[in-house]
Write an enzyme that holds these catalytic residues in place. Structure first.
Site, PDB file in Angstrom:
ATOM      1  CG  ASP A  92      -2.275   0.606   0.975  1.00  0.00           C
ATOM      2  OD1 ASP A  92      -2.323   1.838   0.848  1.00  0.00           O
ATOM      3  OD2 ASP A  92      -3.281  -0.121   0.916  1.00  0.00           O
ATOM      4  CG  HIS A 104      -5.418   3.434   1.359  1.00  0.00           C
ATOM      5  ND1 HIS A 104      -5.063   2.161   0.985  1.00  0.00           N
ATOM      6  CD2 HIS A 104      -6.729   3.564   1.029  1.00  0.00           C
ATOM      7  CE1 HIS A 104      -6.113   1.544   0.452  1.00  0.00           C
ATOM      8  NE2 HIS A 104      -7.139   2.378   0.461  1.00  0.00           N
ATOM      9  CG  ASN A 106     -14.061   1.276  -3.477  1.00  0.00           C
ATOM     10  OD1 ASN A 106     -14.268   0.130  -3.108  1.00  0.00           O
ATOM     11  ND2 ASN A 106     -13.201   2.071  -2.882  1.00  0.00           N
ATOM     12  CB  SER A 165      -9.451   0.042   0.513  1.00  0.00           C
ATOM     13  OG  SER A 165      -9.014   0.322  -0.786  1.00  0.00           O
TER      14      SER A 165
END
Length: 504
Positions: free
Chosen positions: A253, A281, A379, A444
């Site tokens: 990430d 994140h 998403n 996520s």
């Protein structure tokens, strides 16, 4: 389209209601404005409920604007300037009260890498020098893309990037054809990039769950109830569970804040350069999977004790949240070569290709060494089969559900993903850099729930394969309200019981 239609409609209403000479033409903007507004609204929202909610709000605006313009028309001298000011104020006010990132997770964006726009697999290393000369003659440059430790077990070491000048990128398809016509390549694909964005979420009502842990933010973690984590904690505290290794769950990430108060005691460092997170994140995902539990600080996770797995970090995304396909594949190679047991990738984007060979080869490099790869479904409320890397062969994809076990309005559908399950992904409260905490939405957030559970399963049975793990997650999971498009919701205690019982 939506914003343009909204403003045109307001302009049309101003022309109709002011009834001033010279403004008659504005009245003709009402019909096309409403058409653009309606089209933009339909393409923007993802559920019927959102459509009715947002359209009702907008129609109230239109009604209020009409009344305001009619009132201002009574003034002989100030009607037009006052209406213009009112128009601008209404447009600004409307845009700022509309549901933005807080309610509607941003879709993932993609494009080409800034350098090394193409990934090319050479068919034979003997052609390398001729390849380099040919590339140079075109005015381009090339470099080896990947360097896995066990190159003999993968074709990834045959991949090269091709860097193309910006003024030639408009002819990319022609360039790909020219490269393929050399006869020296097995595969050519764009080196696509993705851009992740965190979506703040309203925290759902506090839940009084008796989990037997003292983490103060547990009451804000509704997902722990849906996952029946109390049963898992009871099982992990029993004498029935025996571990054979401490597994490593790698978060691929933006990095992880290794010094976070609720992560540091469960963090294993691969390299110092991966141990910070300027974006946030990666740290949020790390807390979902493996925040230290029952330490009187922050949140709870699958790390009921420190005996089962540790979290580590590999940076594959830049501080702004973007990364190329090459970056992500190099991260997969690094994590595998450093001994990770589970790779957790809360990233991805819509692919311009029906399949991406390099991603599948990278996942095969992992699974051949018995590493399980997990990726978020995406998403965009679309078919996850068009998104990478979740569509790569061998990946366990993860969709997102809400606290009513509905597929989250933003979650991609995973009915065409070979191995896919569901996990909570709405209003997920977890760690943020600098000892902070926040709730976010997204697939996520769903993926690390699966990764943390797999960390426990791999600690008990290190030889567990990706296919065996998926079979267990599927058989022990429970149905959602849209199981066909979400996969089954993971049930941690039942999955661990199945591993203990050798129920494959």
């Amino acid at each position: 389209m939506y914003t343009l239609g909204f403003v045109l409609t307001l302009l049309g209403l101003m022309g109709v209601m002011l009834d001033r000479k010279g403004l008659e033409a504005l009245s003709y903007a009402v019909v096309p404005g409403l058409g653009l507004w309606l089209f933009g609204l339909v393409t923007q929202v993802s559920t019927l409920g959102d459509f009715f909610s947002y359209s009702f709000t907008d129609l109230l605006f239109y009604g209020g604007a009409a009344m305001l313009f009619r009132g201002l028309s009574q003034s002989k001298h100030l009607a037009i300037p006052a209406s213009i000011v009112a128009l601008l104020m209404m447009a600004f006010f409307h845009q700022n009260i509309r549901p933005q990132a807080e309610d509607m997770p941003a879709t993932t964006q993609y494009g080409l890498a800034a350098e090394g726009e193409l990934l090319v697999e050479l068919s034979d290393e003997d052609n390398l020098e001729r390849w380099k000369r040919w590339i140079g003659a075109q005015g381009w440059t090339t470099e080896r893309a990947f360097a896995p430790e066990e190159g003999a077990r993968t074709d990834l070491d045959d991949y090269f990037t091709v860097n193309i000048p910006a003024n030639e990128l408009s002819n990319l398809e022609e360039i790909i054809t020219r490269i393929e016509s050399t006869g020296w390549t097995d595969w050519v694909e764009p080196n696509e990039t993705i851009q992740i964005e965190l979506s703040p979420a309203r925290i759902l009502p506090k839940l009084n769950k008796i989990l037997g842990v003292n983490d103060p933010a547990v009451e804000q973690q509704w997902a722990l109830q849906v996952l029946e984590m109390n049963k898992l904690y009871d099982l992990l505290n029993s004498d029935k569970v025996k571990t054979r290794k401490k597994a490593i769950v790698a978060i691929l990430d933006t990095g992880v804040d290794a010094g976070h108060e609720d992560l540091k005691d469960n963090f294993y460092s691969i390299a110092k350069k991966y141990n910070d997170d300027p974006q946030g994140h990666g740290t949020h995902c790390a807390g979902i999977a493996g925040a230290v539990t029952d330490n009187g600080v922050g949140v709870a996770s699958f790390a009921r004790t420190g005996d089962y797995f540790q979290i580590t970090s590999v940076k594959v995304l830049k501080a702004g949240g973007s990364g190329s396909q090459q970056d992500i594949i190099n991260g997969i190679i690094t994590a595998v070569d450093k001994g990770a047991d589970v790779l957790s990738m809360s990233l991805g984007g819509f692919s311009t290709q029906s399949r991406q060979r390099a991603y599948s080869e990278a996942v095969r490099y992992a699974t051949d060494r018995n590493v399980i790869v997990v990726a978020s479904a995406g998403n965009s409320n679309r078919d996850a089969a068009g998104f990478s890397p979740v569509n790569a062969n061998g990946v366990i994809g993860v969709s997102a559900i809400d606290n009513q076990l509905q597929r989250a309005s933003f979650s991609n559908k995973v009915n065409r993903i070979g191995m896919a399950v569901a996990a909570p992904g709405v209003g997920i409260y977890s760690t943020k850099p600098n000892n902070n905490y926040a709730a976010h939405n997204g697939t996520s957030m769903a993926a690390p729930f699966v990764s943390g559970l797999l960390g426990i399963m791999k600690s008990i049975r290190p030889e567990l394969t990706n296919k065996e793990a998926f079979k267990i997650l599927q058989q022990t999971g429970k149905n959602t309200r849209d199981t066909a498009n979400t996969g089954r919701l993971i049930q941690p205690a039942a999955a661990v019981e199945a591993v203990l019982d050798n129920n494959l």
